[in-house]
Scaffold this active site. Structure first.
Site, PDB file in Angstrom:
ATOM      1  N   PHE A  18      -1.392  -7.262   1.223  1.00 28.45           N
ATOM      2  CA  PHE A  18      -0.565  -7.602   2.384  1.00 28.45           C
ATOM      3  C   PHE A  18      -0.071  -6.333   3.072  1.00 28.45           C
ATOM      4  O   PHE A  18       1.039  -6.308   3.597  1.00 28.45           O
ATOM      5  CB  PHE A  18       0.655  -8.417   1.949  1.00 28.45           C
ATOM      6  CG  PHE A  18       0.341  -9.801   1.472  1.00 28.45           C
ATOM      7  CD1 PHE A  18      -0.441 -10.662   2.230  1.00 28.45           C
ATOM      8  CD2 PHE A  18       0.832 -10.256   0.263  1.00 28.45           C
ATOM      9  CE1 PHE A  18      -0.723 -11.946   1.799  1.00 28.45           C
ATOM     10  CE2 PHE A  18       0.560 -11.544  -0.179  1.00 28.45           C
ATOM     11  CZ  PHE A  18      -0.221 -12.384   0.590  1.00 28.45           C
ATOM     12  N   SER A  19      -0.881  -5.287   3.066  1.00 26.34           N
ATOM     13  CA  SER A  19      -0.334  -4.006   3.514  1.00 26.34           C
ATOM     14  C   SER A  19      -1.331  -3.053   4.135  1.00 26.34           C
ATOM     15  O   SER A  19      -0.963  -1.952   4.527  1.00 26.34           O
ATOM     16  CB  SER A  19       0.331  -3.312   2.318  1.00 26.34           C
ATOM     17  OG  SER A  19      -0.532  -3.296   1.199  1.00 26.34           O
ATOM     18  N   CYS A  20      -2.602  -3.437   4.235  1.00 25.72           N
ATOM     19  CA  CYS A  20      -3.596  -2.522   4.794  1.00 25.72           C
ATOM     20  C   CYS A  20      -3.319  -2.248   6.270  1.00 25.72           C
ATOM     21  O   CYS A  20      -3.201  -3.184   7.064  1.00 25.72           O
ATOM     22  CB  CYS A  20      -4.999  -3.099   4.635  1.00 25.72           C
ATOM     23  SG  CYS A  20      -6.279  -1.987   5.253  1.00 25.72           S
ATOM     24  N   ASN A  34       1.304   0.842  -0.273  1.00 26.16           N
ATOM     25  CA  ASN A  34       0.044   1.144   0.398  1.00 26.16           C
ATOM     26  C   ASN A  34       0.261   2.394   1.247  1.00 26.16           C
ATOM     27  O   ASN A  34       1.325   3.013   1.204  1.00 26.16           O
ATOM     28  CB  ASN A  34      -0.405  -0.045   1.257  1.00 26.16           C
ATOM     29  CG  ASN A  34      -1.915  -0.108   1.419  1.00 26.16           C
ATOM     30  OD1 ASN A  34      -2.571   0.911   1.592  1.00 26.16           O
ATOM     31  ND2 ASN A  34      -2.467  -1.302   1.374  1.00 26.16           N
TER      32      ASN A  34
END
Length: 287
Positions: free
Chosen positions: A49-51, A116
Site C-alpha cells: 500500500f505504499s509504492c 517504503n
C-alpha cells in the site's frame, strides 16, 4: 513470478516465503491475485500500500496508504479472501504513519511493514536543465531508498511501535522494519524500536546476498555483547526513552539544578592552590 514462488517453496519447504504484491483499485483483481499467489504455497502476503511508482496514478500503492478510508476498504477485500497471514506495507510519504497502520491492523491485517521509499527528485542537470535521472529528457518523482532513509525509517517505525504497544498491547500483531539496513547494528536498531522482523532490499542489490550472512553475524555479536539470548530480550527496549520536547526541557533543567546542588566550589580565594588549579577551576563550572 508465480513460478518463482512455487519453485522456492519446493526447494526450501522449511523456509518462510512472503509474497509482496500490489494491484489496482479493483476488488475482483485483488482477490484473483491473492488466490493465484496463495496457490504457489507462500506462507504470508505483504500488501504493498505504499509504492510511489505509477500505482498512485491508478488509485493504488501510496494513494491507498495515504487514504485511510480507501485502505480500510481494500484491506476488507483482501482479508475476505486471504487464508494466510497478511501484512500491510506503509508509505512514509504521510504526516502521521500511525494512522494508516492502525486502520490496517483493525481491518484484519496481522501486521504492518515500514517503510517504503520516500518520494524525491534526485537532482537537476545544471547544463541541460533537465531532471535526473531521465528518460528522453523527462522524469517523474520517484522513491529514494538505502542508507539515506534509515533515520527516517527509524522514526516512522518508532511511531507505529508506540501506537501498537498502546492500542494493541499483547496481541499477535507484528511490525517489520525496512530502510537502509546494511549491518547488524542497523537491524538491531529497528528491533530495539519494536520491530519483530527486519527486511533488506537495496543493501543486497548493492552488496550481494552475502550481506545477509554478515548482517546476521553482526546481530549475534550485538546480542552477545548485551547477553541477549533472543530477539524478544531486547525488542522495543528503546521505546521507553522517547518523550516530548517539553519533557526534555524539564529533564535538562532538573539535571542542571541537581548538578549545581552537589557542586563543591571554593568558598574563598584562600582555598586556591597552585598544583590543583585546573581541578579547582572545573569544580566552579555549573554545567
Amino acid at each position: 513470478m508465480l513460478n518463482e514462488f512455487k519453485q522456492l517453496k519446493e526447494e526450501y519447504p522449511d523456509r518462510v516465503l512472503i509474497a509482496s504484491i500490489m494491484e489496482e483499485y479493483n476488488k475482483d483483481a485483488w482477490q484473483e491475485l491473492i488466490e493465484r499467489v496463495e496457490a504457489t504455497g507462500v506462507d504470508a502476503l505483504e500488501i504493498n500500500f505504499s509504492c510511489p511508482h505509477g500505482m498512485p496514478e491508478r488509485k493504488m500503492g501510496a494513494a491507498v496508504g495515504q487514504d485511510c478510508m480507501l485502505l480500510e476498504e481494500v484491506c476488507g477485500w483482501i482479508n475476505e479472501k486471504a487464508t494466510v497471514p497478511v501484512w500491510a506495507k506503509m508509505t512514509p510519504n504521510i504526516t502521521d504513519i500511525s494512522q494508516p497502520a492502525r486502520v490496517a491492523l483493525k481491518s484484519g491485517c496481522e501486521g504492518v511493514s515500514a517503510i517504503n521509499t520516500i518520494m524525491s527528485v534526485m537532482g537537476i542537470d545544471l547544463n541541460t536543465l533537465r531532471p535526473e535521472p531521465c528518460v528522453e529528457g523527462y522524469s517523474t518523482p520517484g522513491g529514494y531508498s538505502a542508507r539515506a532513509v534509515h533515520p527516517i525509517a527509524l522514526g516512522k517505525v518508532m511511531q507505529i511501535a508506540k501506537m501498537m504497544k498502546t492500542e494493541f498491547g499483547n496481541t499477535d500483531c507484528s511490525l517489520s522494519g525496512i530502510g537502509g539496513v546494511e549491518t547488524g547494528g542497523d537491524a538491531a536498531e529497528f528491533i530495539l524500536l519494536g520491530a519483530n522482523t527486519v527486511q533488506v532490499c537495496t543493501g543486497v542489490m548493492m552488496h550481494g546476498y552475502g550481506l545477509v550472512n554478515k548482517l546476521c553475524a553482526e546481530l549475534k555479536d550485538f546480542m552477545r555483547k548485551h547477553n541477549f539470548s533472543s530477539i524478544e530480550d531486547f525488542r522495543g527496549v528503546s521505546l521507553q526513552y522517547f518523550t516530548t520536547h517539553t519533557d526534555l526541557v524539564k529533564r535538562q533543567q532538573q539535571a542542571i539544578r541537581q548538578r549545581k546542588a552537589v557542586r563543591k566550589g571554593l568558598q574563598s580565594d584562600k582555598e586556591w592552590t597552585g598544583d590543583g588549579f585546573v581541578k579547582e577551576s572545573e569544580s566552579m563550572v555549573s554545567n
